[in-house]
Design a protein around this motif. Structure first.
Motif, PDB file in Angstrom:
ATOM      1  N   VAL A  88       0.771  -1.278   0.170  1.00 50.94           N
ATOM      2  CA  VAL A  88      -0.233  -0.065  -0.070  1.00 50.94           C
ATOM      3  C   VAL A  88       1.015   1.349   0.103  1.00 50.94           C
ATOM      4  O   VAL A  88       0.635   2.187  -0.852  1.00 50.94           O
ATOM      5  CB  VAL A  88      -1.083  -0.080   1.271  1.00 50.94           C
ATOM      6  CG1 VAL A  88      -1.689   1.281   1.513  1.00 50.94           C
ATOM      7  CG2 VAL A  88      -2.233  -1.394   1.026  1.00 50.94           C
ATOM      8  N   LYS A  89       1.927   1.273   0.684  1.00 45.89           N
ATOM      9  CA  LYS A  89       2.819   2.360   1.053  1.00 45.89           C
ATOM     10  C   LYS A  89       3.489   2.572  -0.648  1.00 45.89           C
ATOM     11  O   LYS A  89       3.547   3.623  -1.022  1.00 45.89           O
ATOM     12  CB  LYS A  89       3.905   2.064   1.951  1.00 45.89           C
ATOM     13  CG  LYS A  89       4.991   3.046   2.044  1.00 45.89           C
ATOM     14  CD  LYS A  89       6.070   3.049   2.999  1.00 45.89           C
ATOM     15  CE  LYS A  89       7.045   3.944   3.166  1.00 45.89           C
ATOM     16  NZ  LYS A  89       8.203   3.541   3.622  1.00 45.89           N
ATOM     17  N   LYS A  90       4.096   1.359  -1.101  1.00 46.63           N
ATOM     18  CA  LYS A  90       4.528   1.260  -2.567  1.00 46.63           C
ATOM     19  C   LYS A  90       3.643   2.205  -3.267  1.00 46.63           C
ATOM     20  O   LYS A  90       3.959   2.843  -4.266  1.00 46.63           O
ATOM     21  CB  LYS A  90       5.179   0.370  -2.961  1.00 46.63           C
ATOM     22  CG  LYS A  90       6.313  -0.022  -2.144  1.00 46.63           C
ATOM     23  CD  LYS A  90       7.629   0.733  -2.461  1.00 46.63           C
ATOM     24  CE  LYS A  90       8.996   0.215  -1.824  1.00 46.63           C
ATOM     25  NZ  LYS A  90       9.964   1.282  -2.150  1.00 46.63           N
ATOM     26  N   TRP A  91       2.404   1.669  -3.499  1.00 51.43           N
ATOM     27  CA  TRP A  91       1.328   1.955  -4.172  1.00 51.43           C
ATOM     28  C   TRP A  91       1.102   3.650  -4.158  1.00 51.43           C
ATOM     29  O   TRP A  91       1.043   4.546  -5.286  1.00 51.43           O
ATOM     30  CB  TRP A  91       0.011   1.204  -4.177  1.00 51.43           C
ATOM     31  CG  TRP A  91      -1.069   1.869  -4.883  1.00 51.43           C
ATOM     32  CD1 TRP A  91      -2.257   2.578  -4.251  1.00 51.43           C
ATOM     33  CD2 TRP A  91      -1.315   1.585  -6.326  1.00 51.43           C
ATOM     34  NE1 TRP A  91      -3.180   2.750  -5.300  1.00 51.43           N
ATOM     35  CE2 TRP A  91      -2.653   2.523  -6.632  1.00 51.43           C
ATOM     36  CE3 TRP A  91      -0.505   1.319  -7.332  1.00 51.43           C
ATOM     37  CZ2 TRP A  91      -3.300   2.334  -7.805  1.00 51.43           C
ATOM     38  CZ3 TRP A  91      -1.143   1.171  -8.651  1.00 51.43           C
ATOM     39  CH2 TRP A  91      -2.337   1.957  -8.763  1.00 51.43           C
ATOM     40  N   LYS A  92       1.115   4.006  -3.006  1.00 49.30           N
ATOM     41  CA  LYS A  92       0.693   5.679  -2.730  1.00 49.30           C
ATOM     42  C   LYS A  92       2.078   6.323  -3.482  1.00 49.30           C
ATOM     43  O   LYS A  92       1.789   7.225  -4.014  1.00 49.30           O
ATOM     44  CB  LYS A  92       0.632   5.887  -1.332  1.00 49.30           C
ATOM     45  CG  LYS A  92      -0.945   5.338  -0.938  1.00 49.30           C
ATOM     46  CD  LYS A  92      -0.903   5.629   0.751  1.00 49.30           C
ATOM     47  CE  LYS A  92      -2.152   5.188   1.208  1.00 49.30           C
ATOM     48  NZ  LYS A  92      -2.333   5.413   2.674  1.00 49.30           N
ATOM     49  N   GLU A  93       3.228   5.927  -3.136  1.00 49.71           N
ATOM     50  CA  GLU A  93       4.395   6.595  -3.707  1.00 49.71           C
ATOM     51  C   GLU A  93       4.353   6.521  -5.279  1.00 49.71           C
ATOM     52  O   GLU A  93       4.607   7.556  -5.770  1.00 49.71           O
ATOM     53  CB  GLU A  93       5.666   5.833  -3.262  1.00 49.71           C
ATOM     54  CG  GLU A  93       6.093   6.103  -1.904  1.00 49.71           C
ATOM     55  CD  GLU A  93       7.254   4.912  -1.275  1.00 49.71           C
ATOM     56  OE1 GLU A  93       7.623   4.457  -2.025  1.00 49.71           O
ATOM     57  OE2 GLU A  93       7.597   5.101  -0.156  1.00 49.71           O
ATOM     58  N   PHE A  94       3.808   5.572  -5.731  1.00 45.54           N
ATOM     59  CA  PHE A  94       3.927   5.295  -7.235  1.00 45.54           C
ATOM     60  C   PHE A  94       2.786   6.232  -7.713  1.00 45.54           C
ATOM     61  O   PHE A  94       3.033   7.118  -8.573  1.00 45.54           O
ATOM     62  CB  PHE A  94       3.501   3.854  -7.643  1.00 45.54           C
ATOM     63  CG  PHE A  94       3.135   3.740  -9.213  1.00 45.54           C
ATOM     64  CD1 PHE A  94       3.912   3.676  -9.831  1.00 45.54           C
ATOM     65  CD2 PHE A  94       1.871   3.659  -9.370  1.00 45.54           C
ATOM     66  CE1 PHE A  94       3.860   3.491 -11.397  1.00 45.54           C
ATOM     67  CE2 PHE A  94       1.374   3.612 -10.985  1.00 45.54           C
ATOM     68  CZ  PHE A  94       2.455   3.466 -11.537  1.00 45.54           C
ATOM     69  N   LYS A  95       1.684   6.326  -7.020  1.00 44.93           N
ATOM     70  CA  LYS A  95       0.507   7.258  -7.393  1.00 44.93           C
ATOM     71  C   LYS A  95       0.657   8.632  -7.288  1.00 44.93           C
ATOM     72  O   LYS A  95       0.436   9.735  -8.067  1.00 44.93           O
ATOM     73  CB  LYS A  95      -0.925   7.040  -6.683  1.00 44.93           C
ATOM     74  CG  LYS A  95      -1.347   5.832  -7.099  1.00 44.93           C
ATOM     75  CD  LYS A  95      -1.818   5.500  -8.450  1.00 44.93           C
ATOM     76  CE  LYS A  95      -3.281   6.268  -8.611  1.00 44.93           C
ATOM     77  NZ  LYS A  95      -3.931   6.083  -9.859  1.00 44.93           N
ATOM     78  N   GLU A  96       1.946   9.117  -6.527  1.00 42.86           N
ATOM     79  CA  GLU A  96       2.267  10.469  -6.184  1.00 42.86           C
ATOM     80  C   GLU A  96       3.198  11.067  -7.316  1.00 42.86           C
ATOM     81  O   GLU A  96       3.502  11.965  -7.511  1.00 42.86           O
ATOM     82  CB  GLU A  96       2.868  10.623  -4.867  1.00 42.86           C
ATOM     83  CG  GLU A  96       1.933  10.618  -3.614  1.00 42.86           C
ATOM     84  CD  GLU A  96       2.376  10.438  -2.459  1.00 42.86           C
ATOM     85  OE1 GLU A  96       3.584  10.724  -2.254  1.00 42.86           O
ATOM     86  OE2 GLU A  96       1.824  10.586  -1.316  1.00 42.86           O
ATOM     87  N   LYS A  97       3.768   9.924  -8.002  1.00 40.63           N
ATOM     88  CA  LYS A  97       4.930  10.545  -9.147  1.00 40.63           C
ATOM     89  C   LYS A  97       4.191  10.985 -10.264  1.00 40.63           C
ATOM     90  O   LYS A  97       3.083  10.702 -10.725  1.00 40.63           O
ATOM     91  CB  LYS A  97       5.819   9.169  -9.173  1.00 40.63           C
ATOM     92  CG  LYS A  97       6.624   8.880  -8.298  1.00 40.63           C
ATOM     93  CD  LYS A  97       7.513   7.548  -8.805  1.00 40.63           C
ATOM     94  CE  LYS A  97       8.505   7.326  -7.696  1.00 40.63           C
ATOM     95  NZ  LYS A  97       9.164   6.057  -7.779  1.00 40.63           N
TER      96      LYS A  97
END
Length: 121
Positions: free
Chosen positions: A112-121
């Motif tokens: 979930v954390k990695k997904w959020k980081e990905f979406k913020e890029k």
């Protein structure tokens, strides 16, 4: 020269590539896609392979023909592709991801954390 995987028929890979281009917004509803000859030259394949690809996309209702004008993207192609690819992802890719997560002891919170980081890029 286009690289095709050896494990699957070229016409299937070409159909998936066109679907991916529709998903990416390269082609929208009612946009003309390359003619059989244009695509054959572009991808360096036999025109019969392109015909087979387009026949499959017609069968999937992703494209339609306008007599004398060529092939065009159907109105609901994007939704059909998303539904089909989404089901495939949920039934094939996600179970394998979960299996790997379990083997590697990766908690869902990390994903979930990695997904959020990905979406913020």
């Amino acid at each position: 020269m286009t690289d095709f995987k050896q494990d699957r028929a070229i016409y299937l890979q070409m159909a998936e590539r066109i679907c991916d281009e529709i998903l990416a917004g390269k082609y929208n509803a009612d946009d003309r896609i390359p003619s059989v000859r244009e695509l054959a030259v572009l991808l360096e394949v036999n025109t019969n392979t392109v015909v087979k690809t387009y026949d499959l996309l017609l069968q999937w209702e992703i494209i339609y023909t306008r007599r004398g004008l060529g092939y065009f993207v159907t109105e609901n192609a994007l939704q059909k592709i998303r539904q089909t690819k989404g089901e495939k992802f949920m039934n094939e890719n996600l179970p394998e991801l979960f299996r790997q997560m379990e083997l590697l002891e990766i908690p869902i919170e990390t994903i979930v954390k990695k997904w959020k980081e990905f979406k913020e890029k």
